[in-house]
Design a protein around this motif. Structure first.
Motif, mmCIF file in Angstrom:
data_model
loop_
_atom_site.group_PDB
_atom_site.id
_atom_site.type_symbol
_atom_site.label_atom_id
_atom_site.label_comp_id
_atom_site.label_asym_id
_atom_site.label_seq_id
_atom_site.Cartn_x
_atom_site.Cartn_y
_atom_site.Cartn_z
ATOM 1 N N THR A 13 -8.826 -5.806 -0.511
ATOM 2 C CA THR A 13 -9.899 -6.639 -1.073
ATOM 3 C C THR A 13 -9.323 -7.614 -2.084
ATOM 4 O O THR A 13 -9.752 -8.764 -2.158
ATOM 5 C CB THR A 13 -10.986 -5.782 -1.733
ATOM 6 O OG1 THR A 13 -10.354 -4.834 -2.588
ATOM 7 C CG2 THR A 13 -11.815 -5.047 -0.701
ATOM 8 N N GLN B 125 1.169 3.873 -3.170
ATOM 9 C CA GLN B 125 0.747 5.250 -2.916
ATOM 10 C C GLN B 125 1.855 6.243 -3.270
ATOM 11 O O GLN B 125 1.607 7.271 -3.884
ATOM 12 C CB GLN B 125 0.351 5.391 -1.451
ATOM 13 C CG GLN B 125 -0.151 6.772 -1.096
ATOM 14 C CD GLN B 125 0.378 7.227 0.240
ATOM 15 O OE1 GLN B 125 0.923 6.436 1.010
ATOM 16 N NE2 GLN B 125 0.230 8.492 0.510
ATOM 17 N N SER C 106 2.220 6.550 -7.288
ATOM 18 C CA SER C 106 1.099 6.780 -8.190
ATOM 19 C C SER C 106 0.347 7.987 -7.674
ATOM 20 O O SER C 106 0.650 8.514 -6.618
ATOM 21 C CB SER C 106 0.172 5.561 -8.222
ATOM 22 O OG SER C 106 -0.598 5.533 -7.037
ATOM 23 N N THR D 234 0.829 -1.201 0.000
ATOM 24 C CA THR D 234 0.000 0.000 0.000
ATOM 25 C C THR D 234 0.866 1.255 0.000
ATOM 26 O O THR D 234 0.666 2.163 -0.801
ATOM 27 C CB THR D 234 -0.902 0.015 1.250
ATOM 28 O OG1 THR D 234 -1.662 -1.180 1.268
ATOM 29 C CG2 THR D 234 -1.822 1.201 1.244
ATOM 30 N N GLY E 15 -7.889 0.113 -0.139
ATOM 31 C CA GLY E 15 -9.126 -0.594 -0.470
ATOM 32 C C GLY E 15 -8.901 -1.614 -1.570
ATOM 33 O O GLY E 15 -9.362 -2.756 -1.493
ATOM 34 N N VAL E 16 -8.156 -1.217 -2.586
ATOM 35 C CA VAL E 16 -7.903 -2.125 -3.696
ATOM 36 C C VAL E 16 -7.026 -3.300 -3.249
ATOM 37 O O VAL E 16 -7.331 -4.461 -3.513
ATOM 38 C CB VAL E 16 -7.231 -1.374 -4.870
ATOM 39 C CG1 VAL E 16 -6.857 -2.352 -5.970
ATOM 40 C CG2 VAL E 16 -8.140 -0.289 -5.404
ATOM 41 N N VAL F 188 -2.835 7.922 -6.959
ATOM 42 C CA VAL F 188 -4.028 7.468 -6.236
ATOM 43 C C VAL F 188 -3.809 7.632 -4.731
ATOM 44 O O VAL F 188 -2.737 7.371 -4.217
ATOM 45 C CB VAL F 188 -4.312 5.993 -6.580
ATOM 46 C CG1 VAL F 188 -5.643 5.569 -5.983
ATOM 47 C CG2 VAL F 188 -4.335 5.790 -8.083
ATOM 48 N N LYS F 189 -4.850 8.084 -4.027
ATOM 49 C CA LYS F 189 -4.712 8.354 -2.594
ATOM 50 C C LYS F 189 -4.634 7.069 -1.772
ATOM 51 O O LYS F 189 -5.060 5.997 -2.203
ATOM 52 C CB LYS F 189 -5.899 9.180 -2.111
ATOM 53 C CG LYS F 189 -5.891 10.588 -2.658
ATOM 54 C CD LYS F 189 -6.581 11.543 -1.685
ATOM 55 C CE LYS F 189 -6.481 12.975 -2.149
ATOM 56 N NZ LYS F 189 -7.379 13.249 -3.297
ATOM 57 N N LYS F 190 -4.098 7.222 -0.547
ATOM 58 C CA LYS F 190 -3.762 6.051 0.246
ATOM 59 C C LYS F 190 -4.973 5.172 0.579
ATOM 60 O O LYS F 190 -4.909 3.952 0.458
ATOM 61 C CB LYS F 190 -3.081 6.485 1.539
ATOM 62 C CG LYS F 190 -2.542 5.312 2.319
ATOM 63 C CD LYS F 190 -1.645 5.744 3.461
ATOM 64 C CE LYS F 190 -1.057 4.499 4.114
ATOM 65 N NZ LYS F 190 -0.150 4.818 5.197
ATOM 66 N N ASP F 191 -6.089 5.781 1.022
ATOM 67 C CA ASP F 191 -7.230 4.945 1.418
ATOM 68 C C ASP F 191 -7.763 4.158 0.232
ATOM 69 O O ASP F 191 -8.206 3.014 0.370
ATOM 70 C CB ASP F 191 -8.330 5.785 2.079
ATOM 71 C CG ASP F 191 -8.796 6.917 1.200
ATOM 72 O OD1 ASP F 191 -8.063 7.289 0.271
ATOM 73 O OD2 ASP F 191 -9.911 7.414 1.430
ATOM 74 N N THR F 192 -7.681 4.762 -0.953
ATOM 75 C CA THR F 192 -8.135 4.063 -2.160
ATOM 76 C C THR F 192 -7.240 2.871 -2.462
ATOM 77 O O THR F 192 -7.723 1.756 -2.686
ATOM 78 C CB THR F 192 -8.105 5.037 -3.347
ATOM 79 O OG1 THR F 192 -8.663 6.266 -2.935
ATOM 80 C CG2 THR F 192 -8.840 4.483 -4.529
ATOM 81 N N VAL F 193 -5.915 3.134 -2.449
ATOM 82 C CA VAL F 193 -4.964 2.055 -2.716
ATOM 83 C C VAL F 193 -5.199 0.908 -1.740
ATOM 84 O O VAL F 193 -5.247 -0.265 -2.104
ATOM 85 C CB VAL F 193 -3.513 2.564 -2.564
ATOM 86 C CG1 VAL F 193 -2.533 1.425 -2.764
ATOM 87 C CG2 VAL F 193 -3.230 3.668 -3.549
#
Lengths: 273, 298
Positions: free
Chosen positions: A87, A71, A74, A67, A83-84, A76-81
């Motif tokens: 999961t 982060q 890229s 994560t 989440g991906v 993309v923000k940390k909480d999004t990364v």
């Protein structure tokens, strides 16, 4: 039953102490992420015959490091990364599990099975839990400093990166020891609720640790007893009691609870400064 | 404290961002204690990058910083570099007290268990008393005013016994009384031989208490004694068009208003230049000749 109580209380204490750091650092989601991400590790470890804890630890650490890496590299923000990643890893674990012949019970991993714990597992959990508890307590000041003021930690030449990894490792191991008790879906409650209860009751860190540990141990013990007598899901009962304690704190904590704040405001109106 | 005077050397330091863009190019300056030195430049001029390279947070792509001849890393291990952060860098809801924060200055001197010794406790008490925050030692840090918060972090630097002290915008959100108290304290530290580096955009306070200035805009434009470096010309160079100028014309000031100038400003001090240097000065000792000369001119 007695084994279950001891194990439950040890797990509660370990998670509660770590939860204080997670809550203060804004890492609550990290607890959730790592707890889901351990599944493929558990499956692989089972497959090759390693202790499940080892697999879970490696997978959990991989999740948090991956994560951080994605982060940084890229937009993309940390909480999004997060989440991906978590999961994705959880899904990988599910697929691997469904393709493997085993006598592991998926619902025991997901939901815990503390009343069915074996003597050797109980002993293993108690020892690992005690080690985690001691390490966290001994390093609490350093861990607090890197969470509170990174700059100061660097200026004092403390190994701040190492301390981050220490916290992550402690977190992964704590999740491993609590799987048996509450299962990986509800672990996050053990890793978040006690810390927030502590934060509502006090504004000193050491007291926050003690309150978190105390409330978690008491909720877990009563949760286990209730589930035994009601014949209801143990993990569910433990987490439910903790949630009730949290609600009570939210309402009645002296300084930061709703009632306390309301009283203070009224006092302020009666004697304006 | 009678140690050998400290010195800080920044030599040819260039720092690059991750995208390869240079934040700081070939910056050099030299300071030796005791001094209070202002680091002056617009936002984005590289002030904080320079700070970070002195504290070892960023690694220069070329050049180096030395403290007493040793690399930054070594100096950090000796706990001689102290840092007073800006208020925004700190989470004020943390469950820590004023005394806890001051004690964090001592961690580098404790063993790995971080159990405070009697010395640690005395140092913390001394530091808190020195910034008049001892009576507040049990307060949670979020319950303090802006000025008090600043003083707590200053106390931490004192407790640490830092010899190179970096302050990032120490006067933002601080009341006038605290500002004066901080300035007095910095002067005492200067007298003890510390190197104090203050990053500020509050130009008016610079001639008031800084004896040296480093002007910076992507590189060091100039450094040296305030009276030589902190001039209208140099500041225009450092700030480009970013400064507002008010000229008090001959007609308005001298004839019309009977030689009175009034400058009103908010909490920040205005910088006022007159003929041959600064009009307003609180330390006039040693400059009687200039004062006399000016007297005669009028």
């Amino acid at each position: 039953m007695r084994d279950a109580l001891w194990v439950g209380m040890m797990v509660a204490a370990t998670c509660a102490m770590l939860s204080c750091f997670l809550v203060l650092r804004g890492w609550s989601l990290m607890g959730d992420a790592v707890s889901h991400a351990v599944l493929p590790g558990i499956v692989v470890a089972y497959g090759v015959g390693l202790p499940l804890a080892v697999g879970a630890f490696v997978a959990g650490l991989f999740c948090s490091i991956a994560t951080g890496f994605i982060q940084r590299n890229s937009r993309v923000k940390k909480d999004t990364v997060m989440g991906v990643v978590f999961t994705g890893m959880f899904a990988l674990g599910l697929v691997m599990f469904s393709r493997m012949e085993s006598d592991l019970h998926l619902d025991h991993i997901l939901l815990g099975n503390i009343l069915g714990i074996s003597r050797s597992q109980a002993l293993q959990t108690l020892i690992l839990g005690a080690v985690l508890l001691v390490v966290t307590w001994v390093k609490r000041r350093d861990l607090l400093l890197v969470s509170f003021d990174r700059g100061q930690a660097k200026v004092l030449a403390l190994p701040e990166r190492l301390l981050d990894y220490l916290l992550l490792s402690l977190l992964s191991l704590a999740i491993v020891v609590s799987l048996q008790a509450v299962g990986l879906i509800l672990v996050v409650a053990m890793l978040v609720t006690p810390g927030s209860v502590g934060l509502l009751w006090t504004d000193r860190f050491d007291r926050m640790l003690l309150i978190a540990v105390g409330s978690a141990v008491a909720s877990t013990a009563s949760g286990i007893l209730i589930s035994y007598h009601l014949d209801a899901s143990t993990g569910g009962c433990i987490v439910l009691v903790q949630a009730l304690v949290f609600c009570a704190s939210l309402a009645f904590a002296p300084k930061y609870g709703w009632l306390g704040r309301h009283m203070n405001r009224r006092k302020g109106k009666e004697n304006p400064v | 404290m009678t140690e050998a005077p400290f010195d800080l050397a920044v030599e040819g330091v260039s720092v690059a961002y991750a995208n390869g863009h240079l934040a700081l190019r070939d910056a050099s300056f030299h300071l030796s204690g005791g001094t209070i030195c202002a680091l002056v430049g617009v936002n984005g001029s590289g002030k904080s990058t320079l700070f970070k390279s002195i504290m070892g947070f960023v690694k220069p792509v070329s050049g180096h910083v030395t403290i007493n001849g040793a690399a930054v890393k070594v100096a950090l291990k000796r706990n001689v570099v102290a840092y007073v952060p800006q208020a925004e860098e700190v989470d004020w809801d943390f469950p820590v007290s004023v005394a806890d924060v001051a004690m964090m200055g001592r961690y580098g001197r404790m063993n790995f268990l971080r159990i405070p010794s009697a010395t640690d406790k005395t140092k913390v008490e001394e530091a808190l008393r020195r910034v008049s925050m001892w009576d507040f030692r049990d307060r949670q840090i979020g319950e303090l005013s802006g000025g008090q918060k600043k003083r707590v972090f200053l106390a931490r630097a004192l407790a640490q016994e830092g010899r190179v002290i970096l302050l990032d915008e120490p006067f933002t959100g601080v009341d006038v009384k605290t500002e004066q108290a901080i300035i007095d304290l910095l002067r005492e530290l200067r007298a003890e031989g510390c190197i104090i580096l203050v990053s500020t955009h509050n130009l008016g306070s610079v001639p008031e208490f800084c004896d040296q200035v480093v002007l910076i805009n992507r590189t060091v434009l100039g450094y040296g004694p305030t009276s030589e470096v902190f001039t209208e010309d140099n500041l225009s160079k450092a700030f480009g068009g970013a400064l507002r100028h008010f000229h008090f014309e001959h007609s308005t000031v001298q004839d019309h208003d009977g030689r009175a100038i009034r400058v009103l400003t908010d909490d920040e001090r205005p910088l006022v230049f007159g003929k041959d240097g600064h009009l307003e000065y609180k330390d006039r000792e040693g400059r009687e000749d200039i004062l006399r000369q000016r007297e005669e001119e009028t």
